[in-house]
Design a protein around this motif. Structure first.
Motif, PDB file in Angstrom:
ATOM      1  N   UNK A 232     -32.367  19.492  49.831  1.00 24.70           N
ATOM      2  CA  UNK A 232     -33.035  19.107  51.074  1.00 24.70           C
ATOM      3  C   UNK A 232     -34.081  20.167  51.408  1.00 24.70           C
ATOM      4  N   UNK A 233     -35.280  19.757  51.730  1.00 32.67           N
ATOM      5  CA  UNK A 233     -36.363  20.709  51.970  1.00 32.67           C
ATOM      6  C   UNK A 233     -36.145  21.456  53.276  1.00 32.67           C
ATOM      7  N   UNK A 234     -36.673  22.671  53.310  1.00 31.89           N
ATOM      8  CA  UNK A 234     -36.573  23.509  54.480  1.00 31.89           C
ATOM      9  C   UNK A 234     -37.843  23.385  55.305  1.00 31.89           C
ATOM     10  N   UNK A 235     -37.700  23.131  56.607  1.00 32.67           N
ATOM     11  CA  UNK A 235     -38.850  23.004  57.483  1.00 32.67           C
ATOM     12  C   UNK A 235     -39.254  24.393  57.957  1.00 32.67           C
ATOM     13  N   UNK A 236     -40.465  24.797  57.623  1.00 32.47           N
ATOM     14  CA  UNK A 236     -40.930  26.140  57.942  1.00 32.47           C
ATOM     15  C   UNK A 236     -42.032  26.083  58.985  1.00 32.47           C
ATOM     16  N   UNK A 237     -42.009  27.058  59.886  1.00 25.14           N
ATOM     17  CA  UNK A 237     -43.085  27.188  60.852  1.00 25.14           C
ATOM     18  C   UNK A 237     -44.305  27.788  60.158  1.00 25.14           C
ATOM     19  N   UNK A 238     -45.439  27.765  60.860  1.00 20.06           N
ATOM     20  CA  UNK A 238     -46.659  28.347  60.305  1.00 20.06           C
ATOM     21  C   UNK A 238     -46.448  29.829  60.005  1.00 20.06           C
ATOM     22  N   UNK A 239     -45.812  30.546  60.916  1.00 23.17           N
ATOM     23  CA  UNK A 239     -45.576  31.972  60.709  1.00 23.17           C
ATOM     24  C   UNK A 239     -44.663  32.226  59.506  1.00 23.17           C
ATOM     25  N   UNK A 240     -43.670  31.385  59.317  1.00 26.10           N
ATOM     26  CA  UNK A 240     -42.770  31.560  58.186  1.00 26.10           C
ATOM     27  C   UNK A 240     -43.495  31.309  56.864  1.00 26.10           C
TER      28      UNK A 240
END
Length: 507
Positions: A1-9
């Motif tokens: 399952x893919x990980x949802x990353x923020x722009x900063x991450x």
């Protein structure tokens, strides 16, 4: 399952790749020889002692970055506080290659990264004790940004992170951005060490007893149930360790104690967590009068160890732990606070009184539980200064010796401080026949629907039949005591990882 990353991450992961392309290991395994800590440097450095700080090695998490062109001011946080690093380009990059400064420090290092530096201590023009860095090492790249907490030069905090959902669920981040939280848990350890020293100096022996038990005994509470596959039998996470410690008194130990991790499958609120810590000890040839005196001495010692005085400010209340403490019977306490004498009331009369006072009751409650509800609802909150509530009705205390001079009562006390119970103690019941009858009465309460009534522990009865000397015992709620001593409003604030509902995840 893919990980949802923020722009900063995403940006930080890209920086990690750049570091790797430069041949920089963002997670080096080598030993980093820290020699000094922030608080020690600030407390110890002076013009007279500067030779002692001519060569230091420090490490910590970056909490602020201030780019001044060819100089960076970096504040790092270690386990004792915050220290400033003065990082000058030509000092850490003395040769032609300026990549470490121009590329790494200026562009690839972030708040939250863990770094190390060697150098010497000096005082800047603005008067701040700092480390003049002569080497710089990236020790850990942080891939998740910390909440931004602003602090001025005087140490005042702005935009403090107070969201309990974040703080309790991500305690690791809470400890980073709220350093005062760490102080609470340091005080908790100091408190427990003070207790250990107090007991050890008086000849008590610390022991361990089972967490998995065939009978959930020693208290009235709803247990957690599990299953032992090899033995093919149900087991219970302990609700108390009392009956095992008493077995040790039967076996010949004079004074035993345990910091017991207990589990009760009940509600959660500001003073209750399903997993909690209790100190229990049992001492042969003593009674509850002796126990009150030794408890006063212990609480005095704890207050002084943590705060340097027997006075403790809790909110707008000043609590004094200096002995002696007030003593009042539970029946007199109810009368003192309601004007009603319940000492001669039967179960039906007590139930009607609860109804009149709008106190919720359940059908399975016997006389003891009803008196307990009356006290809890009308009186408990009124005892702010340390007060021993003593001499409970026999129905409330199935493990307690009957009072030597007052019929229908037992030799028991609860210590109330700031409107909360902090300790529960008895002159222990050591008559095996009486104990069997008390257990059987608990079974009758269970049959009536009281799901907190005690089971019969036949092995404990067998132990009593060998003979247990006159004994006094006590249980002290460590979490509640820590709440009080550190002036914290919720039990979650003194538990590193309190129980919470499952987190809703996006990945």
């Amino acid at each position: 399952m893919s990980q949802h990353l923020s722009e900063q991450e995403i940006i930080r992961r890209d920086k990690l790749k750049e570091l790797q392309s430069l041949g920089i290991d963002a997670y080096p395994a080598a030993l980093y020889p820290v020699t000094h800590y922030s608080a020690d440097i600030k407390a110890g450095f002076s013009e007279e002692t500067k030779e002692q700080f001519a060569s230091v090695c420090v490490a910590g998490r970056i909490m602020s970055l201030n780019d001044k062109g060819k100089v960076f001011f970096i504040k790092i946080q270690d386990s004792k506080g915050i220290i400033q690093l003065y990082v000058r380009k030509d000092d850490i990059c003395p040769g032609e290659d300026k990549t470490l400064f121009d590329k790494v420090i200026k562009h690839l290092v972030d708040l939250g990264d863990i770094i190390g530096a060697t150098g010497y201590v000096f005082i800047t023009k603005t008067g701040e004790t700092s480390v003049h860095a002569q080497s710089f090492t990236l020790l850990t790249k942080s891939l998740k940004p910390l909440p931004v907490v602003k602090r001025d030069d005087a140490g005042n905090v702005y935009d403090e992170v107070t969201d309990p959902e974040f703080r309790y669920r991500q305690r690791y981040a809470d400890l980073i951005v709220n350093p005062s939280v760490r102080d609470t848990f340091v005080k908790r350890t100091t408190m427990m060490n003070t207790i250990r020293q107090f007991l050890n100096e008086r000849g008590a022996l610390e022991v361990d007893t089972p967490v998995l038990q065939p009978i959930p005994g020693g208290a009235a509470a709803r247990p957690f149930i599990t299953h032992h596959n090899a033995l093919d039998m149900p087991l219970y996470l302990r609700i108390a360790n009392e009956l095992y410690l008493k077995r040790l008194i039967v076996g010949g130990f004079d004074w035993v104690y345990e910091f017991s991790r207990n589990f009760r499958n009940e509600g959660m609120d500001r003073t209750h967590n399903p997993e909690f810590t209790v100190l229990e000890w049992y001492t042969a040839y003593k009674d509850y009068f002796w126990m009150m005196e030794i408890t006063e001495q212990l609480f005095e010692s704890i207050a002084v160890a943590l705060n340097g005085t027997t006075d403790l400010q809790v909110g707008d209340k000043l609590i004094n732990f200096k002995a002696p403490y007030k003593r009042i019977s539970i029946l007199d306490a109810i009368k003192e606070n309601t004007g009603i004498d319940v000492s001669e009331m039967n179960e039906d009369q007590l139930r009607n009184l609860c109804k009149q006072l709008h106190i919720k009751t359940e059908a399975g409650m016997g006389k003891g539980k009803l008196i307990d509800e009356l006290f809890s609802s009308t009186s408990e909150h009124t005892y702010i200064q340390p007060t021993f509530i003593i001499d409970y009705p026999v129905e409330m205390s199935p493990l307690t010796k009957k009072h030597r001079s007052k019929a229908g009562l037992v030799e028991r006390f609860e210590l109330m401080i700031n409107g909360k119970e902090l300790a529960n103690a008895y002159t222990e019941l050591n008559d095996p026949i009486d104990q069997r009858e008390r257990f059987e009465e608990q079974v009758r309460l269970m049959e009536r629907g009281d799901d907190e009534a005690m089971f019969i522990d036949y092995d404990f009865l067998r132990a009593l039949e060998y003979g247990m000397p006159p004994t006094s015992g006590i249980g002290i709620g460590i979490d509640r005591l820590c709440m009080l001593m550190t002036n914290q409003p919720s039990i979650q604030d003194v538990l590193l990882f309190p129980q919470m509902r499952p987190e809703k995840r996006e990945d």
